[in-house]
Design a protein around this motif. Structure first.
Motif, mmCIF file in Angstrom:
data_model
loop_
_atom_site.group_PDB
_atom_site.id
_atom_site.type_symbol
_atom_site.label_atom_id
_atom_site.label_comp_id
_atom_site.label_asym_id
_atom_site.label_seq_id
_atom_site.Cartn_x
_atom_site.Cartn_y
_atom_site.Cartn_z
ATOM 1 N N ASP A 46 13.209 -15.095 16.931
ATOM 2 C CA ASP A 46 12.441 -14.485 15.910
ATOM 3 C C ASP A 46 11.825 -13.140 16.294
ATOM 4 O OD1 ASP A 46 12.997 -16.882 14.646
ATOM 5 O OD2 ASP A 46 11.222 -17.898 15.200
ATOM 6 N N GLY A 47 11.695 -12.971 17.413
ATOM 7 C CA GLY A 47 10.604 -11.786 17.995
ATOM 8 C C GLY A 47 11.250 -10.483 18.279
ATOM 9 N N ILE A 48 12.655 -10.461 18.423
ATOM 10 C CA ILE A 48 13.281 -9.174 18.809
ATOM 11 C C ILE A 48 14.030 -8.589 17.687
ATOM 12 C CG2 ILE A 48 15.514 -8.405 20.294
ATOM 13 C CD1 ILE A 48 14.642 -10.153 22.603
ATOM 14 N N PRO A 49 14.623 -9.216 16.815
ATOM 15 C CA PRO A 49 15.072 -8.477 15.612
ATOM 16 C C PRO A 49 13.995 -7.532 14.947
ATOM 17 C CG PRO A 49 15.728 -10.850 15.397
ATOM 18 C CD PRO A 49 15.062 -10.584 16.652
ATOM 19 N N GLY A 50 14.685 -6.463 14.660
ATOM 20 C CA GLY A 50 13.826 -5.464 14.036
ATOM 21 C C GLY A 50 13.339 -4.319 15.307
ATOM 22 N N MET A 51 13.138 -4.877 16.463
ATOM 23 C CA MET A 51 13.068 -4.016 17.719
ATOM 24 C C MET A 51 14.278 -2.849 17.866
ATOM 25 S SD MET A 51 12.130 -5.317 21.335
ATOM 26 C CE MET A 51 11.516 -4.531 22.651
ATOM 27 N N ARG A 52 13.548 -1.881 18.053
ATOM 28 C CA ARG A 52 14.550 -0.490 18.052
ATOM 29 C C ARG A 52 15.021 -0.501 19.898
ATOM 30 N NH1 ARG A 52 16.143 2.451 14.394
ATOM 31 N NH2 ARG A 52 15.435 2.156 12.196
ATOM 32 N N GLU A 53 16.189 0.181 19.936
ATOM 33 C CA GLU A 53 16.433 0.571 21.482
ATOM 34 C C GLU A 53 15.488 1.593 21.932
ATOM 35 O OE1 GLU A 53 21.380 0.232 21.405
ATOM 36 O OE2 GLU A 53 20.322 2.083 20.775
ATOM 37 N N GLY A 54 15.221 1.310 23.348
ATOM 38 C CA GLY A 54 13.909 2.323 23.731
ATOM 39 C C GLY A 54 12.712 1.921 23.805
ATOM 40 N N GLY A 55 12.620 0.733 22.886
ATOM 41 C CA GLY A 55 11.257 0.167 22.646
ATOM 42 C C GLY A 55 10.669 -0.974 23.573
ATOM 43 N N ARG A 56 9.437 -1.254 23.622
ATOM 44 C CA ARG A 56 8.707 -2.190 24.469
ATOM 45 C C ARG A 56 7.907 -3.059 23.462
ATOM 46 N NH1 ARG A 56 6.024 -0.948 29.951
ATOM 47 N NH2 ARG A 56 8.190 -1.171 30.568
ATOM 48 N N ARG A 57 8.197 -4.568 23.644
ATOM 49 C CA ARG A 57 7.563 -5.433 22.672
ATOM 50 C C ARG A 57 6.804 -6.586 23.657
ATOM 51 N NH1 ARG A 57 10.615 -7.090 17.173
ATOM 52 N NH2 ARG A 57 9.574 -5.090 16.715
ATOM 53 N N ARG A 58 5.760 -6.989 23.119
ATOM 54 C CA ARG A 58 5.168 -8.172 23.618
ATOM 55 C C ARG A 58 5.107 -9.394 22.737
ATOM 56 N NH1 ARG A 58 -0.626 -9.926 23.954
ATOM 57 N NH2 ARG A 58 -1.071 -10.845 25.916
ATOM 58 N N LEU A 59 5.614 -10.382 23.367
ATOM 59 C CA LEU A 59 5.702 -11.591 22.585
ATOM 60 C C LEU A 59 4.976 -12.773 23.121
ATOM 61 C CD1 LEU A 59 9.725 -11.794 21.995
ATOM 62 C CD2 LEU A 59 8.240 -10.933 20.347
ATOM 63 N N VAL A 60 4.109 -13.174 22.336
ATOM 64 C CA VAL A 60 3.308 -14.674 22.829
ATOM 65 C C VAL A 60 3.934 -15.635 22.187
ATOM 66 C CG1 VAL A 60 1.059 -15.720 23.297
ATOM 67 C CG2 VAL A 60 1.100 -13.130 23.202
ATOM 68 N N VAL A 61 4.611 -16.312 22.932
ATOM 69 C CA VAL A 61 5.564 -17.641 22.323
ATOM 70 C C VAL A 61 4.786 -18.825 22.375
ATOM 71 C CG1 VAL A 61 7.664 -18.487 22.366
ATOM 72 C CG2 VAL A 61 7.544 -16.024 22.799
ATOM 73 N N PRO A 62 4.383 -19.804 21.554
ATOM 74 C CA PRO A 62 3.866 -21.005 21.683
ATOM 75 C C PRO A 62 4.936 -22.055 22.207
ATOM 76 C CG PRO A 62 4.103 -20.584 19.429
ATOM 77 C CD PRO A 62 4.404 -19.338 20.101
ATOM 78 N N PRO A 63 4.658 -23.195 22.542
ATOM 79 C CA PRO A 63 5.734 -24.096 23.017
ATOM 80 C C PRO A 63 6.776 -24.441 22.160
ATOM 81 C CG PRO A 63 3.436 -24.695 23.712
ATOM 82 C CD PRO A 63 3.165 -23.675 22.831
ATOM 83 N N HIS A 64 6.206 -24.687 20.942
ATOM 84 C CA HIS A 64 7.543 -25.086 20.023
ATOM 85 C C HIS A 64 8.572 -24.239 19.572
ATOM 86 C CE1 HIS A 64 4.701 -23.307 16.972
ATOM 87 N NE2 HIS A 64 5.910 -22.840 16.384
ATOM 88 N N LEU A 65 8.197 -23.004 19.995
ATOM 89 C CA LEU A 65 9.152 -21.528 19.878
ATOM 90 C C LEU A 65 9.709 -21.292 21.281
ATOM 91 C CD1 LEU A 65 7.462 -19.548 17.150
ATOM 92 C CD2 LEU A 65 9.217 -21.205 16.826
ATOM 93 N N ALA A 66 9.285 -21.928 22.460
ATOM 94 C CA ALA A 66 9.825 -21.706 23.856
ATOM 95 C C ALA A 66 10.670 -22.921 24.327
ATOM 96 C CB ALA A 66 8.463 -21.590 24.545
ATOM 97 N N TYR A 67 9.993 -23.767 25.073
ATOM 98 C CA TYR A 67 10.789 -24.831 25.764
ATOM 99 C C TYR A 67 10.418 -26.283 25.246
ATOM 100 C CZ TYR A 67 12.739 -21.281 28.393
ATOM 101 O OH TYR A 67 13.344 -20.093 28.699
ATOM 102 N N GLY A 68 9.546 -26.477 24.111
ATOM 103 C CA GLY A 68 9.031 -27.610 23.700
ATOM 104 C C GLY A 68 8.095 -28.338 24.261
ATOM 105 N N PRO A 69 7.740 -29.054 23.712
ATOM 106 C CA PRO A 69 6.497 -29.944 24.035
ATOM 107 C C PRO A 69 6.313 -30.665 25.579
ATOM 108 C CG PRO A 69 7.728 -31.574 22.876
ATOM 109 C CD PRO A 69 8.314 -30.370 22.729
ATOM 110 N N PRO A 70 5.177 -30.765 26.258
ATOM 111 C CA PRO A 70 5.198 -31.136 27.685
ATOM 112 C C PRO A 70 6.018 -32.346 27.644
ATOM 113 C CG PRO A 70 2.965 -30.718 26.730
ATOM 114 C CD PRO A 70 3.842 -30.840 25.630
ATOM 115 N N GLY A 71 6.803 -32.549 28.906
ATOM 116 C CA GLY A 71 7.932 -33.791 29.162
ATOM 117 C C GLY A 71 9.099 -33.602 28.620
ATOM 118 N N SER A 72 9.372 -32.419 28.105
ATOM 119 C CA SER A 72 10.872 -32.430 27.322
ATOM 120 C C SER A 72 11.931 -32.036 28.441
ATOM 121 C CB SER A 72 10.675 -31.494 25.988
ATOM 122 O OG SER A 72 10.391 -30.147 26.418
#
Length: 120
Positions: free
Chosen positions: A75-101
């Motif tokens: 979700d966070g990389i589309p629209g980014m242009r080559e040569g750019g730098r982007r910071r993504l802060v990703v909550p658990p449900h969009l990363a590796y899921g809830p604790p214990g998964s």
């Protein structure tokens, strides 16, 4: 190419939604959803500020199809242009899921600073 980024320790509570911040806007081709990308990145845990992974430590960028990555990157990389730098802060449900998964980063909010080097 940009130098290795420093990731500032975050203030406040972790976000519940994906946060996307362009730190440097590139001038190259934009990444589309489902593209294959070559990136350099640093990843840290939001709560501790501890680095858990960085392509910079291996001395070379990595190549990924976006479809194979965590949802926060898809979700966070589309629209980014080559040569750019982007910071993504990703909550658990969009990363590796809830604790214990099953993943060591499950239940954690993650911060990535991503340099987009190439889009295919």
């Amino acid at each position: 190419m940009l130098d290795r980024p420093e990731v500032d320790f975050p203030d406040g509570e972790p976000p519940s939604d994906l946060e996307i911040t362009d730190l440097h806007v590139g001038a190259g081709s934009p990444a589309a959803a489902g593209a294959e990308v070559t990136v350099h990145y640093v990843g840290v845990e939001f709560e501790t500020g501890e680095e858990f992974d960085a392509s910079w430590n291996r001395g070379q960028p990595v190549n990924f199809p976006l479809r194979g990555l965590i949802q926060g990157w898809q979700d966070g990389i589309p629209g980014m242009r080559e040569g750019g730098r982007r910071r993504l802060v990703v909550p658990p449900h969009l990363a590796y899921g809830p604790p214990g998964s099953g993943h060591r980063l499950a239940g954690k909010t993650l911060i990535f600073v991503i340099d987009l080097l190439n889009v295919r």
